[in-house]
Design an enzyme around this catalytic site. Structure first.
Site, PDB file in Angstrom:
ATOM      1  N   ASP A 148       0.642   3.974   1.503  1.00 59.68           N
ATOM      2  CA  ASP A 148       0.876   4.578   2.839  1.00 59.68           C
ATOM      3  C   ASP A 148       1.670   3.656   3.763  1.00 59.68           C
ATOM      4  OD1 ASP A 148      -0.941   2.615   3.493  1.00 59.68           O
ATOM      5  OD2 ASP A 148      -2.527   3.993   4.113  1.00 59.68           O
ATOM      6  N   ARG A 149       2.163   2.583   3.210  1.00 61.24           N
ATOM      7  CA  ARG A 149       2.989   1.594   3.939  1.00 61.24           C
ATOM      8  C   ARG A 149       2.205   0.771   4.962  1.00 61.24           C
ATOM      9  NH1 ARG A 149       5.364   3.117  -0.224  1.00 61.24           N
ATOM     10  NH2 ARG A 149       7.589   3.612  -0.204  1.00 61.24           N
ATOM     11  N   LEU A 150       0.870   0.884   4.966  1.00 60.12           N
ATOM     12  CA  LEU A 150       0.065  -0.035   5.784  1.00 60.12           C
ATOM     13  C   LEU A 150      -0.259  -1.245   4.916  1.00 60.12           C
ATOM     14  CD1 LEU A 150      -2.333   2.232   7.893  1.00 60.12           C
ATOM     15  CD2 LEU A 150      -0.222   1.083   8.554  1.00 60.12           C
ATOM     16  N   HIS A 151       0.795  -1.976   4.605  1.00 57.41           N
ATOM     17  CA  HIS A 151       0.667  -3.099   3.666  1.00 57.41           C
ATOM     18  C   HIS A 151      -0.231  -4.199   4.243  1.00 57.41           C
ATOM     19  CE1 HIS A 151       3.956  -0.996   1.878  1.00 57.41           C
ATOM     20  NE2 HIS A 151       4.795  -1.322   2.847  1.00 57.41           N
TER      21      HIS A 151
ATOM     22  N   GLN B 290       0.859  -1.191   0.000  1.00 60.21           N
ATOM     23  CA  GLN B 290       0.000   0.000   0.000  1.00 60.21           C
ATOM     24  C   GLN B 290       0.897   1.243   0.000  1.00 60.21           C
ATOM     25  OE1 GLN B 290      -3.401  -1.691  -0.439  1.00 60.21           O
ATOM     26  NE2 GLN B 290      -3.661   0.369   0.369  1.00 60.21           N
TER      27      GLN B 290
END
Ligand SMILES: Cc1cc2nc3c(=O)[nH]c(=O)nc-3n(C[C@H](O)[C@H](O)[C@H](O)COP(=O)(O)O)c2cc1C
Length: 263
Positions: A227-230, A225
């Site tokens: 926003d790095r909230l994978h 993702q």
């Protein structure tokens, strides 16, 4: 970047001329600034959640993602996988191999040289890890498992489907051993290729070449993702006697459980 030094190295060649190489660096080592390298991954409306699972059996979920990779333009070898092995003392090593077959019963099959570094490490430590990475889809699949050698018949069956140049290459290469030169390999290859040049000639499979099957105990499906909230959904086999916490751990099919990991 401030304080950057220009470093100059002189290399004296056997041909009596000198090559001068210059690098911009911080004085001690050459450096490269990659901090600005950033591409968009998936956005909020494209998350991968439990209700997006194609199946609660990780093999079928794997098939779903692989099928997508197979039909995606630009992914030339979706079956290329990084294979991690380690010595019995825990020293790791990594390389790419091609998965040639997969199934719930047979596991993930790849072929190689049984005298190579990977084979030597698998001999003393059968635990390994596979990593598929498809940047075009922003997806990776991590598999952990143990290997076993395929039977001679299974290896031979696959060897016989390979193009002749690949078969000859498998004989020529004592994989991972030091050789004197490219020429050494080419000469060996040409001689053998001539030997088997007749259309009807069958190239024999060398006994130091064959397949492995990886039997997975863990699959992790990762989707990136921006926003790095994978998203990370892991399938594993529960430990014997484990109490399942229904808040975090969900029953899959065929003895698997699955859960979400923090990115
Ligand atoms: C795209 C790609 C596919 C490869 N496929 C295989 C393969 O199926 N089997 C294999 O033995 N080596 C394959 N290789 C070469 C390995 O990465 C590696 O160089 C070789 O197996 C020796 O590794 P080792 O010294 O760790 O045993 C492939 C390399 C690449 C980049």
């Amino acid at each position: 970047m401030t304080g950057v030094l220009l470093q100059t190295f002189k290399i004296h060649t056997p041909l009596k001329f000198t090559i001068q190489l210059s690098f911009h660096g911080l004085g001690r080592t050459m450096s490269g600034d990659l901090t600005g390298l950033r591409i968009p991954y998936k956005e909020k409306h494209e998350v991968f959640d439990f209700d997006h699972l194609a199946s609660k059996d990780p093999y079928l979920q794997f098939k779903c993602w692989l099928d997508k990779a197979l039909s995606t333009d630009g992914i030339k070898e979706p079956n290329a996988v990084a294979l991690a092995t380690a010595t019995k003392n825990g020293f790791p090593s990594l390389r790419v191999v091609l998965i040639k077959e997969y199934s719930q019963k047979g596991g993930f099959l790849f072929f190689t040289n049984y005298e190579s570094r990977k084979a030597r490490e698998l001999e003393e430590n059968p635990h390994c890890s596979l990593l598929f990475f498809w940047p075009e889809l922003m997806q990776q699949i991590r598999i952990e498992g143990t290997v076993s050698k395929l039977s001679e018949e299974e290896s031979l069956r696959y060897f016989n489907t390979r193009p002749k140049p690949n078969q000859v290459g498998a004989i020529v290469s004592r994989q991972s051993q030091v050789v004197s030169s490219r020429q050494f390999l080419d000469e060996k290859y040409d001689a053998l290729f001539n030997h088997y040049s007749a259309k009807s000639a069958v190239v024999p499979k060398p006994d130091y070449w064959g397949g492995y099957s990886v039997q997975p105990s863990v699959f992790e499906f990762w989707q990136g993702q921006s926003d790095r909230l994978h998203d990370r959904i892991v399938f594993r086999k529960p430990v014997k006697g484990e109490t399942i916490n229904p808040e975090t751990t969900h029953l899959g099919e065929n003895g698997w459980v699955f859960e979400r990991l923090s990115p």
